[in-house]
Structures are given as structure tokens and as C-alpha cells.
Write a protein that holds these residues in place. Structure first.
Motif, short mmCIF file in Angstrom:
data_model
loop_
_atom_site.label_atom_id
_atom_site.label_comp_id
_atom_site.label_asym_id
_atom_site.label_seq_id
_atom_site.Cartn_x
_atom_site.Cartn_y
_atom_site.Cartn_z
N ARG A 14 0.84 -1.21 0.00
CA ARG A 14 0.00 0.00 0.00
C ARG A 14 0.87 1.25 0.00
O ARG A 14 0.57 2.23 -0.70
N ILE A 15 1.94 1.22 0.79
CA ILE A 15 2.79 2.41 0.90
C ILE A 15 3.46 2.70 -0.44
O ILE A 15 3.44 3.84 -0.92
N VAL A 16 4.02 1.68 -1.05
CA VAL A 16 4.73 1.86 -2.32
C VAL A 16 3.76 2.35 -3.39
O VAL A 16 4.03 3.33 -4.10
N ARG A 39 2.64 5.93 -2.75
CA ARG A 39 3.73 6.86 -2.99
C ARG A 39 3.88 7.15 -4.49
O ARG A 39 4.08 8.28 -4.90
N VAL A 40 3.77 6.11 -5.30
CA VAL A 40 3.92 6.27 -6.74
C VAL A 40 2.72 7.02 -7.32
O VAL A 40 2.87 8.03 -8.02
N LEU A 41 1.51 6.54 -6.99
CA LEU A 41 0.29 7.19 -7.51
C LEU A 41 0.18 8.64 -7.02
O LEU A 41 -0.26 9.52 -7.74
N ARG A 58 -3.42 13.44 -6.18
CA ARG A 58 -3.57 13.67 -4.74
C ARG A 58 -4.56 12.68 -4.10
O ARG A 58 -4.41 12.24 -2.96
N GLY A 59 -5.59 12.30 -4.89
CA GLY A 59 -6.61 11.39 -4.38
C GLY A 59 -6.08 10.02 -3.98
O GLY A 59 -6.72 9.28 -3.24
N ALA A 60 -4.86 9.69 -4.46
CA ALA A 60 -4.27 8.39 -4.13
C ALA A 60 -4.12 8.18 -2.63
O ALA A 60 -4.22 7.07 -2.13
#
Ligand SMILES: [Zn+2]
Ligand SMILES: [Zn+2]
Length: 398
Positions: free
Chosen positions: A9-11, A14-16, A21-23
Motif C-alpha cells: 500500500r505504501i509503495v 507513494r507512486v500514484l 492527490r486522491g491516491a
């Protein structure tokens, strides 16, 4: 509300998040707002607290926007898979465990810490940090615990060991009480280098902690000259109102300004590489990023002190030559502490409340926005976009 620290989830977030911003709020993000049944009190030392109001801290935003390098020191420490957000809360005790003697149902409290230090563990033997009262630096903080606090300030309630709570003085409003923790942090930071009479002090960064730090420094040393560095005009205005003698803007030429304010000599080498001889006696960097810290080290006189107060979980490229070439001291400040005040040891949490009550710390102008928890997306956006929202402290009503 909690963060699920699953590496995938973190990775992904971070990429999206770099393009959308909605990521950070999407179903794939670490952030979750869920209905949970009240957990039973885990132990006889536990207390259940019903939240009323909780401020959003910069550290909540760093975590929410997964803003940390994977190669910085704290990331090497084990952490919980789940982080409950929100620690600047005020609430009411609604249930106490059988062994709790210091708190009763109905007490108004704020949260003191993460309950991972020696005292919260109920250890008979204290580590050196806990022994001297600075429990935030506990050496055992990352050891496994046989109990678990559940819930945080961004939710209706939480359970925690009683030793991680502090009662609120009756004279303080809820709106003041949520500033107890940031005030305690600012007081501790000021204590890292209390200015001497007549000294010139620079405070870089006018967010909540910057505004509180200006006031805490003034309370500790009425006879010093405080210059604040602000990003926006409205911050500059408020800094003056809260006790800064002088303000300059982050977009101004700091070298020229510091040179004229402190009678320091400005020298310019190749590539507009500049250096001061002279400067402020003490500089507090409440931003803590590469640019501000490089400036702080160069804007401080030989033998002076720089205190890093701002939270920044990234490696930085720093010119540290002022530390040896000018013997500038670089100090850190984290969390709260126990300090000597009026001849007795007192927690900066207690001092924070007394100073708010006595008018030494004015926090009313700092609470600029409140939101219901369901409107958290808007609340976090307002907290981040200071340029448009003019936000200082944003809080959730619960
Ligand atoms: Zn905080
Ligand atoms: Zn300890």
C-alpha cells in the motif's frame, strides 16, 4: 482512523500520489476510516477516553502522505502495522481499569505520549532517558509490548495506559487544551537553548510550533530580540502580535537581511556562494528542510547554536562546515521533557497548561479551522494548503 502500514500500500500510494492527490485517500491507500466496536480495556491499568476535539499535527500529515525516506534512521526501527492518527486530542475519561488510581470517570484529559516508554510499561527499572524524565527518548520504545493502546484522536474514543494521559486544568477551554502537546513541544525546544539576556534569536518557520516557540522563548527570556521568518504576510502579522520584535519574509534575501539586523559581514564567493561572519546567537529551524537548515547554520554567529525543531524524514545535502569552521553547535529537539522550573522538576505538559492559563502562551488565534471527521479529505487539504486557506491549526470536532 488509522494507517495500515502494509509495504505494498505504501509503495503504490507513494507512486500514484506523485500524479494524483486522491491516491492518499483511495481504497488502495494506507488510510482507513472505519466503524470499530469499542475494544475491552486490555489491562487493569487502562483507561477509555471519549474524544471531543483533536488537532491535526504536521506529523499526522507526514504519515498520511507517506512522506519519509526509506533510508533515514527511524525507518530502521520496527513499527506497528497499524498507526492510529491524532494525538493532539482533548477528551473525557469514560471508563477506568481496576488499578487506576489517578483518574476518574469524568476527568478531562489530553494524551501525553505513545505509551511505549518504561513507565507506561510499568517497568520497575527505568532506562536513563526515562530516569531523567525525557520519556520520548526511551531506550525501550521499540521493544514489543504485552499490551496495546487502541485508537487515536481521529475517532470517537481510544484506550491507553493511564500513565500516558494528563489531566486538563479546569480554567482551560477544550480549544486551548488541544494545544497542550504542541505547547509542550515548543517549551522543550526553547529549553534546548534558552537565550541569554540581550541575545538575538532567529525563529525560522511560522506554523503552530513557530508561533508557540516565539512565545515560549519570550516567557523564558523577556530580554532578548526575536526575529521570525514567515512565508506569508498574515503569518508575519501574527508573529508580531504574538511577540516577535522583527519579521522578515522567506522570499527576501536572508543573507542581506541577517547581515543588516545583526551587523554581520556578508561575503560572496564563486557561484553566489555566500557566508556570514557574525549572525544570530541562536537560531531555531522549525521547518527543518535542506534550504532552511543550510541557512540556519550560516546565519548563526561563531560559537552560536542552531536547534532543529522541524520534522523532516528525508536525507539532506548539507554544508556542515559552519559547525567546525565557526564552531556553530547543532542541536535537536523532539517531543516534550521534564524541566526545572521555579525550583522544581515539572513536565513541559504541565508547564504548557499553566502558561496557557496565565496568558504566557496565547493559542486562541492559532485554531483557524474545525471539521467533522467525515470531512477529513477537506480538513487535510486545508491543513496543507496554507497559501489559500490561511490555516494554522486545523482540528476535528468529535
Ligand atoms: Zn504533534
Ligand atoms: Zn525508558
Amino acid at each position: 482512523m488509522y494507517l495500515d502500514l502494509d509495504p505494498a500500500r505504501i509503495v503504490l500510494t507513494r507512486v500514484l500520489g506523485k500524479v494524483w492527490r486522491g491516491a492518499y485517500f483511495a481504497r488502495t491507500s494506507p488510510l482507513h476510516l472505519v466503524e470499530m466496536a469499542d475494544p475491552p480495556l486490555d489491562s487493569a491499568e487502562f483507561v477509555r477516553v471519549r474524544n471531543r476535539l483533536c488537532g491535526i499535527c504536521g506529523s499526522d500529515l507526514h504519515q498520511l502522505f507517506v512522506d519519509a525516506g526509506l533510508d533515514v534512521a527511524p525507518v530502521a526501527l520496527p513499527s506497528n502495522e497499524r498507526i492510529y492518527l491524532g494525538h493532539e486530542m482533548v477528551g473525557e475519561v469514560v471508563e477506568v481499569g481496576a488499578n487506576v488510581i489517578n483518574f476518574q470517570v469524568g476527568d478531562r484529559v489530553v494524551r501525553w505520549g505513545r505509551a511505549d516508554d518504561c513507565l507506561a510499561r510499568g517497568s520497575a527499572e527505568l532506562c536513563p532517558a526515562c530516569k531523567r524524565g525525557h520519556r520520548v527518548l526511551c531506550q525501550r520504545a521499540s521493544e514489543p509490548r504485552d499490551f496495546k493502546p487502541v485508537g487515536g484522536g481521529f475517532g470517537d474514543s481510544f484506550i491507553t495506559p493511564a500513565s500516558s494521559l494528563v489531566k486538563v486544568l479546569p480554567e482551560l477551554s477544550d480549544e486551548q487544551a488541544i494545544f497542550t502537546e504542541p505547547c509542550a513541544v515548543a517549551i522543550h525546544a526553547a529549553w534546548r537553548r534558552i537565550p541569554n539576556p540581550g541575545e538575538k534569536v532567529l525563529v525560522i518557520g511560522m506554523g503552530t510550533i513557530g508561533f508557540l516557540l516565539v512565545q515560549a522563548i519570550r516567557a523564558l527570556q523577556p530580554d532578548c530580540l526575536i526575529t521570525a521568518v514567515a512565508q506569508f504576510d498574515w503569518q508575519a502579522e501574527l508573529a508580531r502580535e504574538l511577540g516577535a520584535d522583527d519579521v522578515f519574509m522567506a522570499h527576501e534575501d536572508g543573507y542581506a537581511v541577517v547581515g543588516s539586523r545583526t551587523n554581520a559581514q556578508v561575503y560572496t564567493g564563486r557561484g553566489n556562494n555566500r557566508m556570514l561572519l557574525g549572525g544570530y546567537d541562536v537560531t531555531f529551524d522549525v521547518v527543518g528542510i535542506e534550504a532552511t537548515l543550510n541557512n540556519a547554520l550560516r546565519w548563526t554567529r561563531a560559537g552560536g547554536d542552531v536547534v532543529i525543531v522541524g520534522v523532516n524524514l528525508h536525507r539532506m545535502k548539507l554544508d556542515v562546515t559552519p559547525i567546525w569552521y565557526q564552531e556553530v553547535n547543532l542541536l535537536g529537539a523532539i517531543g516534550h521533557d521534564v524541566v526545572e522550573w521555579a525550583g522544581e522538576p515539572v513536565s513541559t505538559f504541565d508547564l504548557a497548561q499553566r502558561w496557557m492559563r496565565d496568558g504566557l502562551l496565547r493559542v486562541e488565534p492559532l485554531l483557524t479551522h474545525t471539521f467533522a471527521l467525515d470531512d477529513y479529505r477537506e480538513a487535510f487539504a486545508v491543513a496543507i494548503d496554507k497559501a489559500n486557506s490561511r490555516s494554522i491549526k486545523v482540528a476535528f470536532t468529535l
